[in-house]
Scaffold this motif. Sequence first.
Motif, PDB file in Angstrom:
ATOM      1  N   SER A 343       1.436  65.245  -6.064  1.00 33.35           N
ATOM      2  CA  SER A 343      -0.292  65.651  -5.742  1.00 33.35           C
ATOM      3  C   SER A 343      -0.709  66.403  -6.858  1.00 33.35           C
ATOM      4  N   GLU A 347      -3.711  65.480  -9.106  1.00 34.55           N
ATOM      5  CA  GLU A 347      -4.866  66.279  -9.238  1.00 34.55           C
ATOM      6  C   GLU A 347      -5.276  66.386 -10.879  1.00 34.55           C
ATOM      7  N   LYS A 351      -8.824  65.778 -12.622  1.00 39.86           N
ATOM      8  CA  LYS A 351      -9.198  66.855 -13.572  1.00 39.86           C
ATOM      9  C   LYS A 351      -9.510  66.292 -14.823  1.00 39.86           C
TER      10      LYS A 351
END
Length: 416
Positions: A343, A347, A351
């Motif tokens: 994860s 992420e 981003k």
Amino acid sequence: MINQNNDSTILTLNEQLLLDQISTLGNIGHEGSNKGRTRIALSDDEKLGRDQIVSWMKELDLDIQIDPIGNIFGTLNSNNQENQPLMMGSHIDTVKNAGALDGCYGVLSGLAVIRAFKDAQMLPSRPITVVAFTNEEGVRYQPDMMGSLVYAKGLELKTALATVGTDGTILKDELERIEYYGTFDSSKLIPFKYLELHIEQGPVLDSDKKEIGVVENLQGISWQKITIEGKANHAGTTPTRLRHDAGLAASLINVFVRDIALTTGTTLATIGALELEPNVINVIPNKVTFSLDIRDPNEQKLLDAEEKVKEYLRKLEIQEKVKISSQSLARFKPVQFDEKLASDIQESCDKLGFSNQRITSGAGHDAQMISRIAPSAMIFVPSRDGISHNPKEYTPDEQLIKGAKILLDVVLKHTK
Ligand code: HGY
Ligand code: MN
Ligand code: MN
């Protein structure tokens, strides 16, 4: 001046140097025209590749260590040396007539991440280690992922060193010959976390048009060597009913395992290496030796496939009046990677605005071995048309850079 805030906006990859190093390493062992490169583990050409990696590690002023199975560790020290290292790695040995990216991309991107710290004069909060593991491909010495398996204590060092290659050589002799039989006790270097950046080597990301694969698991692998002994006889005078045809039996096994694959829809079966004896046009083969590679993401299905093959071999012995034996070369259960690290990867993709999806790895990787000793995960970039283990293996430069940017971003999360 050492910048301590470690903000990824300050750290930038030297993108062109990464691409240049991939191309330089890709030229080592190249066999000209469209034959790709061949750097079989512990061969002279692979030694040249190893020497090149070591020299690039020296340029980065890394602490370089070689362990007794030849794994090459390059570490950027930190201001907290007692912290466990954040580790990135992969391999630089290849199959025959290989592409330039398999394994090499991950090792060189790891060096590019360290170079970004050096260029920004930033000290990470923990050491960062890049590893080139020995014999990931397992072409000459089985099992595959051997260097990382020994490092992860899944295979005794002395057993690995005593391995007899398909060419009759002893692994330890070759390691000494290429001067990579190291003394470093790598059991002291247990990673905090392990990340491996790799090309997908399959068609999923390319066909789904996704930029990054967040690898959450890796399928089970079963490798065996099967030997069939029949009876040589004249191709023109021996009636079919009197034949003990080892070649025919091998062909029937190939069709049988394909049927298993079609039935389950998830199992994959491959006879990649096969030798007939005496291997001449007018003699019924009296001996066939071949490899059988079976894979499935589900352990029970893999066990079922192995059991079905075992039963079929017994049946075939009677039907074709031949003798069949089998020797296991490698057997690895499916592996689940670390969900927290996966994860983190996802992420970073969100981003940086890179499209991404969760994916299972069809290929074996060193990460599956390191997951035995540390939280591990992988980042994939697409392989055009899903091609790999083939000189036509290709990923566009901008895609390679995106993968390396994700690697850098995730590393930063754990080295601030
Ligand atoms: O066989 C594999 O999946 C890996 O390339 N060694
Ligand atoms: Mn690989
Ligand atoms: Mn490979």
